[in-house]
Design a protein around this motif. Structure first.
Motif, mmCIF file in Angstrom:
data_model
loop_
_atom_site.group_PDB
_atom_site.id
_atom_site.type_symbol
_atom_site.label_atom_id
_atom_site.label_comp_id
_atom_site.label_asym_id
_atom_site.label_seq_id
_atom_site.Cartn_x
_atom_site.Cartn_y
_atom_site.Cartn_z
ATOM 1 N N LYS A 172 0.803 -1.214 0.000
ATOM 2 C CA LYS A 172 0.000 0.000 0.000
ATOM 3 C C LYS A 172 0.841 1.272 0.000
ATOM 4 O O LYS A 172 0.542 2.231 -0.710
ATOM 5 N N ARG A 173 1.918 1.305 0.791
ATOM 6 C CA ARG A 173 2.686 2.533 0.966
ATOM 7 C C ARG A 173 3.226 3.067 -0.360
ATOM 8 O O ARG A 173 3.237 4.271 -0.598
ATOM 9 N N LYS A 174 3.638 2.158 -1.249
ATOM 10 C CA LYS A 174 4.183 2.587 -2.532
ATOM 11 C C LYS A 174 3.238 2.300 -3.700
ATOM 12 O O LYS A 174 3.577 2.545 -4.851
ATOM 13 N N ASN A 175 2.029 1.776 -3.368
ATOM 14 C CA ASN A 175 1.030 1.451 -4.388
ATOM 15 C C ASN A 175 1.617 0.547 -5.466
ATOM 16 O O ASN A 175 1.542 0.820 -6.665
ATOM 17 N N ILE A 176 2.212 -0.552 -5.009
ATOM 18 C CA ILE A 176 2.877 -1.512 -5.889
ATOM 19 C C ILE A 176 2.203 -2.877 -5.756
ATOM 20 O O ILE A 176 1.871 -3.314 -4.659
ATOM 21 N N LEU A 177 2.018 -3.531 -6.884
ATOM 22 C CA LEU A 177 1.463 -4.881 -6.928
ATOM 23 C C LEU A 177 2.541 -5.829 -7.439
ATOM 24 O O LEU A 177 3.171 -5.565 -8.471
ATOM 25 N N ALA A 178 2.793 -6.909 -6.698
ATOM 26 C CA ALA A 178 3.765 -7.917 -7.119
ATOM 27 C C ALA A 178 3.017 -9.181 -7.511
ATOM 28 O O ALA A 178 2.146 -9.649 -6.782
ATOM 29 N N ALA A 179 3.339 -9.716 -8.675
ATOM 30 C CA ALA A 179 2.656 -10.911 -9.175
ATOM 31 C C ALA A 179 3.670 -11.985 -9.532
ATOM 32 O O ALA A 179 4.633 -11.728 -10.256
ATOM 33 N N GLY A 180 3.461 -13.195 -9.005
ATOM 34 C CA GLY A 180 4.303 -14.333 -9.332
ATOM 35 C C GLY A 180 3.689 -15.128 -10.474
ATOM 36 O O GLY A 180 2.487 -15.388 -10.479
ATOM 37 N N PHE A 181 4.520 -15.503 -11.451
ATOM 38 C CA PHE A 181 4.024 -16.195 -12.642
ATOM 39 C C PHE A 181 4.565 -17.623 -12.728
ATOM 40 O O PHE A 181 5.565 -17.965 -12.107
ATOM 41 N N ALA A 182 3.883 -18.432 -13.537
ATOM 42 C CA ALA A 182 4.256 -19.833 -13.704
ATOM 43 C C ALA A 182 5.626 -20.000 -14.354
ATOM 44 O O ALA A 182 6.240 -21.061 -14.240
ATOM 45 N N ASP A 183 6.123 -18.967 -15.032
ATOM 46 C CA ASP A 183 7.432 -19.056 -15.670
ATOM 47 C C ASP A 183 8.579 -18.745 -14.709
ATOM 48 O O ASP A 183 9.736 -18.646 -15.115
ATOM 49 N N GLY A 184 8.268 -18.590 -13.425
ATOM 50 C CA GLY A 184 9.297 -18.340 -12.431
ATOM 51 C C GLY A 184 9.686 -16.887 -12.271
ATOM 52 O O GLY A 184 10.628 -16.579 -11.538
ATOM 53 N N LYS A 185 8.970 -15.987 -12.931
ATOM 54 C CA LYS A 185 9.293 -14.568 -12.851
ATOM 55 C C LYS A 185 8.268 -13.832 -11.981
ATOM 56 O O LYS A 185 7.123 -14.245 -11.861
ATOM 57 N N VAL A 186 8.746 -12.750 -11.371
ATOM 58 C CA VAL A 186 7.869 -11.873 -10.589
ATOM 59 C C VAL A 186 7.807 -10.528 -11.293
ATOM 60 O O VAL A 186 8.836 -9.930 -11.609
ATOM 61 N N ARG A 187 6.603 -10.076 -11.551
ATOM 62 C CA ARG A 187 6.423 -8.771 -12.177
ATOM 63 C C ARG A 187 5.988 -7.771 -11.121
ATOM 64 O O ARG A 187 5.024 -8.007 -10.407
ATOM 65 N N ILE A 188 6.733 -6.672 -11.013
ATOM 66 C CA ILE A 188 6.423 -5.607 -10.082
ATOM 67 C C ILE A 188 5.707 -4.512 -10.863
ATOM 68 O O ILE A 188 6.278 -3.911 -11.772
ATOM 69 N N ILE A 189 4.450 -4.271 -10.521
ATOM 70 C CA ILE A 189 3.637 -3.308 -11.255
ATOM 71 C C ILE A 189 3.442 -2.061 -10.403
ATOM 72 O O ILE A 189 2.861 -2.121 -9.321
ATOM 73 N N MET A 190 3.987 -0.934 -10.888
ATOM 74 C CA MET A 190 3.777 0.343 -10.213
ATOM 75 C C MET A 190 2.423 0.894 -10.655
ATOM 76 O O MET A 190 2.260 1.347 -11.788
ATOM 77 N N LEU A 191 1.438 0.836 -9.779
ATOM 78 C CA LEU A 191 0.063 1.135 -10.158
ATOM 79 C C LEU A 191 -0.170 2.606 -10.486
ATOM 80 O O LEU A 191 -1.139 2.941 -11.167
#
Length: 202
Positions: A172-191
């Motif tokens: 919440k503090r930085k309004n960031i969403l982190a998503a883990g994917f089946a390909d082993g990568k994590v995508r950090i989305i700055m909302l």
């Protein structure tokens, strides 16, 4: 004392785990005879929700672990797949196989269904926002989205045809969403601007 935490599993038992000893110090059976599809503990450790194979959503009050009580919130016609509390534990969101998302207000003794939204996408995971008024979700066809109460607005945040998102975390503090994917990568989305950074575990 910081050395113990609670773990709830599909077998219908809450275990009190002692980290210092690396063992279970005590187990508390929920006496749930139906097959439990999932269990979710609230962040404050006071509530537990479980979904069973017959579509029942049951809320357990475990604030006094030696005097556990429960209430059946509802019984869905389709299979329950997931649920999530907000950090305060006073709001709950549930998800069924047909991608129906329900928001529940838990402030009173009887939980109230305050919103029901049918998402026309194959939703496989859900995360309730801190305020309890909206939820992030992932789908089997690569979409990360957000659904809001009130206007029932559904917003696509990220989409990929070749990648399947499996898990979500919101900061919440930085309004960031982190998503883990089946390909082993994590995508950090700055909302704030929907910019994306990719973390690779390889």
């Amino acid at each position: 004392d910081g050395y113990e935490f609670l773990s709830a599993g599909k077998l219908g038992v809450i275990d009190r785990l002692n980290l210092a000893k690396g063992s279970i110090s005590k187990s508390y059976p929920l006496n749930e005879r139906r097959l439990i599809v999932f269990t979710v503990l609230s962040n404050n450790g006071k509530r537990l929700v479980c979904g069973t194979s017959d579509g029942a959503i049951t809320l357990w009050d475990i604030s006094d672990i030696d005097n556990i009580s429960k209430i059946e919130i509802a019984r869905e016609k389709t299979l329950l797949t997931n649920a999530a509390f907000n950090p305060l534990g006073n709001m709950l969101v549930t998800l069924t196989k047909d991608s129906t998302i329900r928001f529940w207000n838990l402030n009173n003794n009887i939980p109230i269904n305050v919103e029901t939204i049918r998402v026309g996408l194959p939703v496989n995971n859900i995360l309730l926002n801190d305020d309890g008024q909206s939820a992030f979700f992932t789908t089997e066809d690569g979409v990360i989205g957000k659904v809001s109460m009130g206007d029932k607005k559904i917003t696509k945040i990220y989409s990929s045809k070749n990648e399947v998102p499996l898990s979500l975390a919101y900061f919440k503090r930085k309004n960031i969403l982190a998503a883990g994917f089946a390909d082993g990568k994590v995508r950090i989305i700055m909302l704030d601007d929907n910019s994306i950074a990719i973390l690779n575990d390889h």
